[in-house]
Write a protein that holds these residues in place. Sequence first.
Motif, mmCIF file in Angstrom:
data_model
loop_
_atom_site.group_PDB
_atom_site.id
_atom_site.type_symbol
_atom_site.label_atom_id
_atom_site.label_comp_id
_atom_site.label_asym_id
_atom_site.label_seq_id
_atom_site.Cartn_x
_atom_site.Cartn_y
_atom_site.Cartn_z
ATOM 1 N N SER A 44 18.274 95.410 78.616
ATOM 2 C CA SER A 44 19.539 95.330 77.883
ATOM 3 C C SER A 44 20.426 96.527 78.190
ATOM 4 C CB SER A 44 19.260 95.241 76.378
ATOM 5 O OG SER A 44 20.448 95.104 75.653
ATOM 6 N N ASP A 45 19.829 97.706 78.248
ATOM 7 C CA ASP A 45 20.604 98.909 78.581
ATOM 8 C C ASP A 45 21.196 98.818 79.980
ATOM 9 O OD1 ASP A 45 20.014 99.964 76.114
ATOM 10 O OD2 ASP A 45 18.504 101.380 76.852
ATOM 11 N N ALA A 46 20.436 98.230 80.913
ATOM 12 C CA ALA A 46 20.940 98.092 82.283
ATOM 13 C C ALA A 46 22.131 97.145 82.326
ATOM 14 C CB ALA A 46 19.831 97.602 83.203
ATOM 15 N N VAL A 47 22.035 96.034 81.573
ATOM 16 C CA VAL A 47 23.164 95.101 81.521
ATOM 17 C C VAL A 47 24.379 95.798 80.907
ATOM 18 C CG1 VAL A 47 24.022 92.893 80.657
ATOM 19 C CG2 VAL A 47 21.618 93.115 81.288
ATOM 20 N N ALA A 68 20.900 86.196 86.170
ATOM 21 C CA ALA A 68 20.853 86.279 87.636
ATOM 22 C C ALA A 68 21.988 85.488 88.274
ATOM 23 C CB ALA A 68 19.499 85.772 88.143
ATOM 24 N N ILE A 69 22.311 84.333 87.704
ATOM 25 C CA ILE A 69 23.399 83.515 88.244
ATOM 26 C C ILE A 69 24.726 84.258 88.142
ATOM 27 C CG2 ILE A 69 24.765 81.426 87.809
ATOM 28 C CD1 ILE A 69 22.068 80.081 86.974
ATOM 29 N N GLU A 70 25.006 84.811 86.978
ATOM 30 C CA GLU A 70 26.266 85.539 86.798
ATOM 31 C C GLU A 70 26.321 86.784 87.678
ATOM 32 O OE1 GLU A 70 28.811 84.552 85.302
ATOM 33 O OE2 GLU A 70 28.219 83.161 83.736
ATOM 34 N N LEU A 71 25.207 87.501 87.729
ATOM 35 C CA LEU A 71 25.167 88.735 88.512
ATOM 36 C C LEU A 71 25.348 88.451 89.993
ATOM 37 C CD1 LEU A 71 24.686 91.797 88.333
ATOM 38 C CD2 LEU A 71 22.225 91.327 88.480
ATOM 39 N N GLU A 100 24.245 93.178 98.574
ATOM 40 C CA GLU A 100 23.317 92.316 99.303
ATOM 41 C C GLU A 100 21.921 92.362 98.686
ATOM 42 O OE1 GLU A 100 25.445 92.808 103.705
ATOM 43 O OE2 GLU A 100 23.678 93.998 103.186
ATOM 44 N N MET A 101 21.482 93.552 98.303
ATOM 45 C CA MET A 101 20.188 93.691 97.638
ATOM 46 C C MET A 101 20.179 92.922 96.321
ATOM 47 S SD MET A 101 18.980 95.437 94.750
ATOM 48 C CE MET A 101 20.050 96.846 94.563
ATOM 49 N N VAL A 102 21.270 93.041 95.562
ATOM 50 C CA VAL A 102 21.321 92.383 94.256
ATOM 51 C C VAL A 102 21.277 90.864 94.417
ATOM 52 C CG1 VAL A 102 22.693 92.052 92.161
ATOM 53 C CG2 VAL A 102 22.503 94.329 93.183
ATOM 54 N N ASN A 103 21.988 90.328 95.399
ATOM 55 C CA ASN A 103 21.889 88.891 95.668
ATOM 56 C C ASN A 103 20.437 88.468 95.863
ATOM 57 O OD1 ASN A 103 24.989 88.742 97.436
ATOM 58 N ND2 ASN A 103 24.497 87.496 95.663
ATOM 59 N N GLN A 104 19.707 89.231 96.656
ATOM 60 C CA GLN A 104 18.312 88.869 96.940
ATOM 61 C C GLN A 104 17.451 88.916 95.676
ATOM 62 O OE1 GLN A 104 16.826 90.602 100.862
ATOM 63 N NE2 GLN A 104 18.830 91.602 100.705
ATOM 64 N N VAL A 105 17.689 89.920 94.850
ATOM 65 C CA VAL A 105 16.961 90.008 93.585
ATOM 66 C C VAL A 105 17.262 88.789 92.720
ATOM 67 C CG1 VAL A 105 16.889 91.260 91.379
ATOM 68 C CG2 VAL A 105 16.699 92.510 93.538
ATOM 69 N N CYS A 106 18.516 88.406 92.669
ATOM 70 C CA CYS A 106 18.901 87.253 91.841
ATOM 71 C C CYS A 106 18.256 85.971 92.350
ATOM 72 C CB CYS A 106 20.414 87.122 91.801
ATOM 73 S SG CYS A 106 21.228 88.471 90.912
ATOM 74 N N PHE A 107 18.188 85.810 93.671
ATOM 75 C CA PHE A 107 17.518 84.627 94.214
ATOM 76 C C PHE A 107 16.049 84.615 93.789
ATOM 77 C CE2 PHE A 107 20.489 85.211 98.130
ATOM 78 C CZ PHE A 107 21.574 84.813 97.368
ATOM 79 N N LEU A 131 15.405 92.928 87.877
ATOM 80 C CA LEU A 131 16.785 92.865 87.391
ATOM 81 C C LEU A 131 17.223 94.215 86.826
ATOM 82 C CD1 LEU A 131 17.040 89.395 85.613
ATOM 83 C CD2 LEU A 131 18.458 90.181 87.517
ATOM 84 N N THR A 132 16.348 94.837 86.048
ATOM 85 C CA THR A 132 16.674 96.139 85.470
ATOM 86 C C THR A 132 16.959 97.158 86.562
ATOM 87 O OG1 THR A 132 15.309 95.688 83.513
ATOM 88 C CG2 THR A 132 15.828 97.991 83.982
ATOM 89 N N ASN A 133 16.074 97.248 87.527
ATOM 90 C CA ASN A 133 16.246 98.227 88.597
ATOM 91 C C ASN A 133 17.472 97.906 89.461
ATOM 92 O OD1 ASN A 133 13.945 99.544 87.730
ATOM 93 N ND2 ASN A 133 12.596 98.528 89.186
ATOM 94 N N ALA A 134 17.681 96.629 89.733
ATOM 95 C CA ALA A 134 18.822 96.248 90.579
ATOM 96 C C ALA A 134 20.146 96.558 89.888
ATOM 97 C CB ALA A 134 18.741 94.758 90.924
ATOM 98 N N MET A 135 20.245 96.273 88.589
ATOM 99 C CA MET A 135 21.502 96.537 87.888
ATOM 100 C C MET A 135 21.766 98.032 87.756
ATOM 101 S SD MET A 135 21.884 93.572 84.994
ATOM 102 C CE MET A 135 20.222 93.756 84.356
ATOM 103 N N ASN A 136 20.729 98.811 87.494
ATOM 104 C CA ASN A 136 20.924 100.264 87.438
ATOM 105 C C ASN A 136 21.404 100.809 88.779
ATOM 106 O OD1 ASN A 136 20.231 100.576 84.721
ATOM 107 N ND2 ASN A 136 18.061 100.858 85.167
ATOM 108 N N THR A 137 20.821 100.300 89.862
ATOM 109 C CA THR A 137 21.240 100.728 91.198
ATOM 110 C C THR A 137 22.671 100.283 91.484
ATOM 111 O OG1 THR A 137 18.959 100.656 92.009
ATOM 112 C CG2 THR A 137 20.708 100.573 93.665
ATOM 113 N N LEU A 138 22.993 99.049 91.136
ATOM 114 C CA LEU A 138 24.348 98.540 91.351
ATOM 115 C C LEU A 138 25.368 99.381 90.586
ATOM 116 C CD1 LEU A 138 26.244 96.299 92.455
ATOM 117 C CD2 LEU A 138 25.709 94.992 90.371
#
Length: 474
Positions: A159-162, A284-287, A330-337, A375-382
């Motif tokens: 939740s904090d990452a979002v 994941a879809i929205e992200l 690009e990394m975030v797309n892959q995580v979402c998939f 998702l948490t790690n990807a959003m923090n990185t993004l």
Amino acid sequence: MTTRIEKDPLGELAVPSDALYGVQTLRAVQNFAISGLRPLEPFVVAQVWIKKAAALTHRETGRLDAERANAIVAAADEVLAGQHREQFVVDPYQAGAGTSHNMNVNEVLANRANELLGSARGRYAPVHPNDHVNMAQSTNDTIPTNIRLAILRQLPGLSDAVQGLEEALSERASVFDHIVKAGRTHLQDAMPIRLGQEFAAYAGSLARCRRRLHEAADYLNDLGIGGSAVGTGVTVEPAYPALMVQHLRGISGIASLREGQDRIQLMQSMGDAAAFSGALRGLAIELSKIVSDLRLMVSGPRTGLDEIVLPAVQPGSSIMPGKINPSIPEMVNQVCFQVIGCDTTVTMAAEHGQLELNVMMPVIAHNVLLSMQILTNAMNTLTERCVRGIEAHEAMCQYWVERSAALATALMPQIGYAAAAELAKRSVKEGVLIRDLVRREGVLPADQVDEVLNLRRMTEIGVPSGKHGSVAAG
């Protein structure tokens, strides 16, 4: 490697002497050499929480003597402090329901408790993994409880990452609010929009996702612990479920935990976990849509849109010098998939419950917890390595919006749809700006052109019109 001999109902096996796990865990290791993965940390921690709570509960009711109970609690506390993590070795793809994982935890805690009491590993006296660590429990009520606890434990970080990403997008939205750019629908020219409006909409989508996560998670507070083998509570003291919830609140710090009112339902159904997984899929879809938009807007820099600039985080090519890619999106797309794939697995596994139990729980646990982690790690990185550093290329935004054939839409109240459509076609065919074409052809009085084709005004609700009425009015 030295070994010790342990025996279970199937016979004897040589267990490594230094292992805190025992014969049943070793059988699982031999049977399920599938992925090479170990159980995810939240899946281990939640199971240890349950064992500690059970020892405290049984000490309180007098069913388990204080010496054994205290030793189990001490062993659990060592694991919770980060010790002995290498002893949890069962592959996520294991026998149904999670019996192997449950016994792995039972054996580790029993062996360590016995050591603390001066006994040797593998003797299982005075503390036995089934009789004492697993007292009044079953895999069938502990693993569903584990899944709920593990998700709730990971939820604050997710939740904090979002929220952090929401706030970063909102901050960029404020900075970009003055920049008018071409809107696009079907990847074709559409009416102008402000870059800040696009970023504010991204933040709003994530805020809705965050609310849905918390709404889905609320159902996970209902714990079916005490259901034992089939949800009916056989071998369980009447005081046990409420005491377990009380102790789990204290151990986990999750104050919202509740005693489930229908332990049979909570054992049969993985619907609550599946609903939460669905909320993860929605996120994941929205992200993925957001980062795909970033990749489109940064395309170029000479042959694409080039409307924004992303922070350069690494060279983009091993052969093309100077190339910079949108690596973080690009990394975030892959995580979402991956998360969407995980949700498909959870959906199928949740549907495959049969009668009193869903035996597919290990793969449900692994996929939901993996989705939360990545998702948490990807959003923090993004947030930190991309969104906070995004800059606008204002000149290109201005360049493209002035060339949009869709600007003819603003002329409709004055000249009607058919005439506006003809202007749009001529603008594209002749390579002339709509604004210049209107002036050249005298479509509007000269003093009305800039008023009707005010780009900023087009980004707000209203009807563009000149001083002399409109087609609709006349």
